[in-house]
Design a protein around this motif. Sequence first.
Motif, PDB file in Angstrom:
ATOM      1  N   ARG A 116       0.843  -1.206   0.000  1.00  0.00           N
ATOM      2  CA  ARG A 116       0.000   0.000   0.000  1.00  0.00           C
ATOM      3  C   ARG A 116       0.877   1.254   0.000  1.00  0.00           C
ATOM      4  O   ARG A 116       0.706   2.140  -0.842  1.00  0.00           O
TER       5      ARG A 116
ATOM      6  N   LYS B  66       7.491   0.824   6.062  1.00  0.00           N
ATOM      7  CA  LYS B  66       8.016   0.526   7.408  1.00  0.00           C
ATOM      8  C   LYS B  66       8.328  -0.958   7.536  1.00  0.00           C
ATOM      9  O   LYS B  66       9.450  -1.378   7.378  1.00  0.00           O
ATOM     10  N   ASP B  67       7.277  -1.751   7.748  1.00  0.00           N
ATOM     11  CA  ASP B  67       7.513  -3.180   7.986  1.00  0.00           C
ATOM     12  C   ASP B  67       7.502  -3.962   6.680  1.00  0.00           C
ATOM     13  O   ASP B  67       6.819  -3.594   5.731  1.00  0.00           O
TER      14      ASP B  67
ATOM     15  N   ARG C  25      -8.082  -9.964   5.814  1.00  0.00           N
ATOM     16  CA  ARG C  25      -7.532  -8.683   6.266  1.00  0.00           C
ATOM     17  C   ARG C  25      -8.612  -7.616   6.432  1.00  0.00           C
ATOM     18  O   ARG C  25      -9.765  -7.831   6.083  1.00  0.00           O
TER      19      ARG C  25
ATOM     20  N   ARG D 155      -8.304   5.367  11.877  1.00  0.00           N
ATOM     21  CA  ARG D 155      -6.866   5.667  11.893  1.00  0.00           C
ATOM     22  C   ARG D 155      -6.338   5.790  10.457  1.00  0.00           C
ATOM     23  O   ARG D 155      -5.691   6.782  10.104  1.00  0.00           O
ATOM     24  N   PHE D 156      -6.639   4.805   9.635  1.00  0.00           N
ATOM     25  CA  PHE D 156      -6.152   4.856   8.251  1.00  0.00           C
ATOM     26  C   PHE D 156      -6.775   6.025   7.491  1.00  0.00           C
ATOM     27  O   PHE D 156      -6.112   6.691   6.696  1.00  0.00           O
TER      28      PHE D 156
HETATM   29  P1  ATP Z   1       0.880   0.914   9.530  1.00  0.00           P
HETATM   30  O1  ATP Z   1       1.779   1.436   8.474  1.00  0.00           O
HETATM   31  O2  ATP Z   1      -0.018   1.940  10.092  1.00  0.00           O
HETATM   32  O3  ATP Z   1       1.553   0.092  10.582  1.00  0.00           O
HETATM   33  P2  ATP Z   1      -0.055  -1.593   8.530  1.00  0.00           P
HETATM   34  O4  ATP Z   1      -1.012  -1.896   7.443  1.00  0.00           O
HETATM   35  O5  ATP Z   1       1.322  -2.118   8.397  1.00  0.00           O
HETATM   36  O6  ATP Z   1      -0.075  -0.040   8.725  1.00  0.00           O
HETATM   37  P3  ATP Z   1      -0.444  -3.124  10.927  1.00  0.00           P
HETATM   38  O7  ATP Z   1      -1.336  -2.794  12.066  1.00  0.00           O
HETATM   39  O8  ATP Z   1       1.011  -3.257  11.172  1.00  0.00           O
HETATM   40  O9  ATP Z   1      -0.749  -2.017   9.857  1.00  0.00           O
HETATM   41  O10 ATP Z   1      -0.980  -4.445  10.260  1.00  0.00           O
HETATM   42  C1  ATP Z   1      -0.273  -5.156   9.251  1.00  0.00           C
HETATM   43  C2  ATP Z   1      -1.258  -5.836   8.330  1.00  0.00           C
HETATM   44  O11 ATP Z   1      -1.994  -6.823   9.055  1.00  0.00           O
HETATM   45  C3  ATP Z   1      -2.296  -4.866   7.758  1.00  0.00           C
HETATM   46  O12 ATP Z   1      -1.872  -4.362   6.525  1.00  0.00           O
HETATM   47  C4  ATP Z   1      -3.539  -5.702   7.665  1.00  0.00           C
HETATM   48  O13 ATP Z   1      -3.593  -6.321   6.422  1.00  0.00           O
HETATM   49  C5  ATP Z   1      -3.368  -6.788   8.698  1.00  0.00           C
HETATM   50  N1  ATP Z   1      -4.171  -6.515   9.901  1.00  0.00           N
HETATM   51  C6  ATP Z   1      -3.787  -5.914  11.036  1.00  0.00           C
HETATM   52  N2  ATP Z   1      -4.795  -5.844  11.913  1.00  0.00           N
HETATM   53  C7  ATP Z   1      -5.852  -6.405  11.333  1.00  0.00           C
HETATM   54  C8  ATP Z   1      -7.196  -6.652  11.734  1.00  0.00           C
HETATM   55  N3  ATP Z   1      -7.651  -6.262  12.919  1.00  0.00           N
HETATM   56  N4  ATP Z   1      -7.998  -7.294  10.864  1.00  0.00           N
HETATM   57  C9  ATP Z   1      -7.537  -7.702   9.688  1.00  0.00           C
HETATM   58  N5  ATP Z   1      -6.307  -7.487   9.225  1.00  0.00           N
HETATM   59  C10 ATP Z   1      -5.459  -6.851  10.038  1.00  0.00           C
END
Ligand code: ATP
Length: 421
Positions: free
Chosen positions: A45, A54-55, A129, A182-183
């Motif tokens: 994304r 980041k990750d 997800r 948040r997003f």
């Molecule tokens: P950020 O950059 O804000 O950390 P991120 O998308 O990496 O965004 P994370 O919370 O680290 O957010 O989650 C990593 C991935 O795991 C997300 O992209 C999402 O697909 C999945 N994920 C996290 N939490 C949930 C949830 N509650 N339900 C479904 N999928 C989730």
Amino acid sequence: MRKTLKVDLKLKNKLDEKIYNFFTIISEVALKLKMKAYAVGGMVRDLIMDIPIKDIDIVIEGNAIEFAKEFSTIVGGKLIAHNEFKTASVIINGEKIDFATARQEYYDEISSGLPHVEESSLKLDLYRRDFTINTLAISLNENFGELIDYFGGVKDIKDKKIRILHNLSFIEDPTRVFRALRFAEKFNFLLGQQTEKLMKNALELGVLNTVSKNRLFLEFSLVLKEEKVVEILKKINDYKIFKYLHKEFYIDENCFNLINTGKDFVKMCTFFCPIEFRIEAIYFSILKFCFRKKFNLTNILGIVDSKIEKIYSQMIQINVFLSKRRKKSEIYFFLKPMALEAQIAAFAISKSNYVKEALISYIRDLQFIKPLVSGKDLITLGFKPSAIFGKILNDCFEKQIEGEFTSKQEAIDYIKNKYLN
Ligand code: ATP
């Protein structure tokens, strides 16, 4: 059918060279182990949105632990495996890559309740997800670099929309309510119409009360870690989400002001003490303070570790201690063992100029003062090591903090006069 897009992600240009190289190694490992590997989630994304990633999350169709083992052997990284979750992390020079086995079991609760025919493990994994924008994947297989978009994530990024994947999404996992807002705020997106409606329905059903406190706190702390924390909290307020947790839970202007004060002070502290600190602990402590007369925030949102509670209690102690004028040395010795987070939060919640000045002076100057005299100097002066050492050094350091002497010679003269005569 897998929906792949021939979008030129310019992986080579956009990715850090190190990460690009990791991806090529992952691709070779996939070929060797006859497994499939995909970069997924937030990273894809962010890559599409041209924001720093980041990750790094890799989904493996196959055994992720076996895969990560092979990968870590090649790159010389440290492997941490979580057998119960079939996941593993590899740490290479401070960089972490997470490997997860694609989850395969999946029931479509909206339609028949019968299991879907498996199309591919990846698709099923992505279907679990939260939002379409988080369901994108990049193939690290023969079609290296190809973008996989099963659920219209690219369109939603273009349309700036946060959309859930199925009607029961918020019921299945109510913490997605916080994630959605948040997003939305973070990227300046809007909730899709249907998503917004389903979110409100789920809230009306009281789903937030079914979430474990730990999960609630974890998701809430992600909100508190965001740069746009105030904007997100305001959105949460607008949707009256907190009232589903407690009827008196609503963040008012005064509380927002305290958070903003904390935020500004964080900037100054980052400049003077560039150390890592837990920003969510600062905002949580401020919020908890704001609600202390109505309810205990910890009871409502839960908490994952005792450090945050400790920071709250230190914040209160600092304010009590500084409610009287103190000598500089007293401030030094009192604040020294206190967490920086607690000092920042104490600054934010205080209305007293004296408290604020004392904290600024400690963070900007006092904390960096190093004793002019050491035990070695005392030995040179002819003292025999004993309990008196601590007393003399303390006494001397106190005088130094109070500005009574500025050079080592002055300190030594003081010791000679007071303790050697
Ligand atoms: P950020 O950059 O804000 O950390 P991120 O998308 O990496 O965004 P994370 O919370 O680290 O957010 O989650 C990593 C991935 O795991 C997300 O992209 C999402 O697909 C999945 N994920 C996290 N939490 C949930 C949830 N509650 N339900 C479904 N999928 C989730």
